[in-house]
Write an enzyme that holds these catalytic residues in place. Structure first.
Site, PDB file in Angstrom:
ATOM      1  N   ASP A  38       0.864  -1.183   0.000  1.00 42.58           N
ATOM      2  CA  ASP A  38       0.000   0.000   0.000  1.00 42.58           C
ATOM      3  C   ASP A  38       0.899   1.231   0.000  1.00 42.58           C
ATOM      4  O   ASP A  38       1.318   1.698  -1.055  1.00 42.58           O
ATOM      5  CB  ASP A  38      -0.920  -0.100   1.221  1.00 42.58           C
ATOM      6  CG  ASP A  38      -1.989   0.978   1.255  1.00 42.58           C
ATOM      7  OD1 ASP A  38      -2.045   1.791   0.323  1.00 42.58           O
ATOM      8  OD2 ASP A  38      -2.759   1.007   2.227  1.00 42.58           O
ATOM      9  N   SER A  39       1.252   1.741   1.148  1.00 45.17           N
ATOM     10  CA  SER A  39       2.157   2.904   1.187  1.00 45.17           C
ATOM     11  C   SER A  39       3.614   2.487   0.972  1.00 45.17           C
ATOM     12  O   SER A  39       4.438   3.301   0.561  1.00 45.17           O
ATOM     13  CB  SER A  39       2.044   3.619   2.531  1.00 45.17           C
ATOM     14  OG  SER A  39       2.682   2.863   3.541  1.00 45.17           O
TER      15      SER A  39
ATOM     16  N   ASP B 235      -7.120  -8.976   5.806  1.00 43.45           N
ATOM     17  CA  ASP B 235      -8.175  -8.806   6.814  1.00 43.45           C
ATOM     18  C   ASP B 235      -8.689  -7.381   6.881  1.00 43.45           C
ATOM     19  O   ASP B 235      -8.045  -6.427   6.425  1.00 43.45           O
ATOM     20  CB  ASP B 235      -7.634  -9.153   8.202  1.00 43.45           C
ATOM     21  CG  ASP B 235      -6.716  -8.044   8.746  1.00 43.45           C
ATOM     22  OD1 ASP B 235      -5.728  -7.703   8.054  1.00 43.45           O
ATOM     23  OD2 ASP B 235      -7.008  -7.504   9.827  1.00 43.45           O
TER      24      ASP B 235
END
Ligand code: IMP
Ligand code: MG
Length: 169
Positions: free
Chosen positions: A98-99, A154
């Site tokens: 993600d980042s 999750d």
């Protein structure tokens, strides 16, 4: 759950291809696949069964950075592999980039252990990681910038068991 993004079949097909890429990429030397828990547990177990060369498997558990605005500081390993890393080809397997902060910190930490090589394999890559200082060599899917769950991923510890990947948005 709004939408299935990758079906179980999509995932199986792509993981099979990734296994072949990895088989071709490592002609010799000891290979240690390091899965980052918990998110990669299903991915790693499927992936290693598609790699046709000798390898070893271990896992890392890193402390999460909690507040996403805290971008620096030390990553802490809550579980550290027992096997020696020096001289081995390390393949760090991650569920989703993600980042890129998690990977930045882990790669620095693992490099310090003098592996023969260090590459990253991510099932999903949102391709928005402007901070990522290390290229992800093996990518399963360029994922939409939505919150995804299933196949290990999750939301508040739920949905990891789903055989497909779905978007919550
Ligand atoms: P990064 O450090 O921002 O690259 O975040 C990577 C970690 O955040 C992953 O290993 C996941 O645990 C979690 N994460 C990021 N995006 C998602 C998502 O869409 N669904 C579930 N978990 C995610
Ligand atoms: Mg998570």
């Amino acid at each position: 759950m709004r939408r299935i993004v990758y079906t179980a079949d999509d995932i199986a097909r792509r993981v099979h291809e990734l296994g072949e890429e990895i088989t071709r990429a490592y002609p010799n030397g000891e290979l240690l696949v390091l899965g980052l828990l918990k998110g990669s547990f299903i991915f790693v177990s499927d992936l290693v069964r598609q790699v046709r060369r000798p390898l070893q498997i271990d896992f890392l558990v890193a402390s999460s950075y909690g507040d996403a605005t805290v971008s620096s500081g030390n990553v802490r390993l809550l579980y550290d592999p027992e096997t020696r890393l020096e001289g081995k080809h390390l393949l760090l397997a991650e569920d989703i980039v993600d980042s890129g902060r998690t990977l930045n910190r882990l790669v620095d930490l693992l490099r310090a252990r003098n592996p023969r090589s260090l590459e990253i394999c991510a099932l999903l890559h949102k391709q928005i990681a402007s901070e990522l200082r290390h290229p992800v060599r093996f990518v399963g899917f360029d994922a939409p910038t939505e919150f995804l769950v299933g196949y290990g991923l999750d939301h508040a510890e739920n949905f990891r068991h789903l055989p497909y990947i779905a978007s919550l948005q």
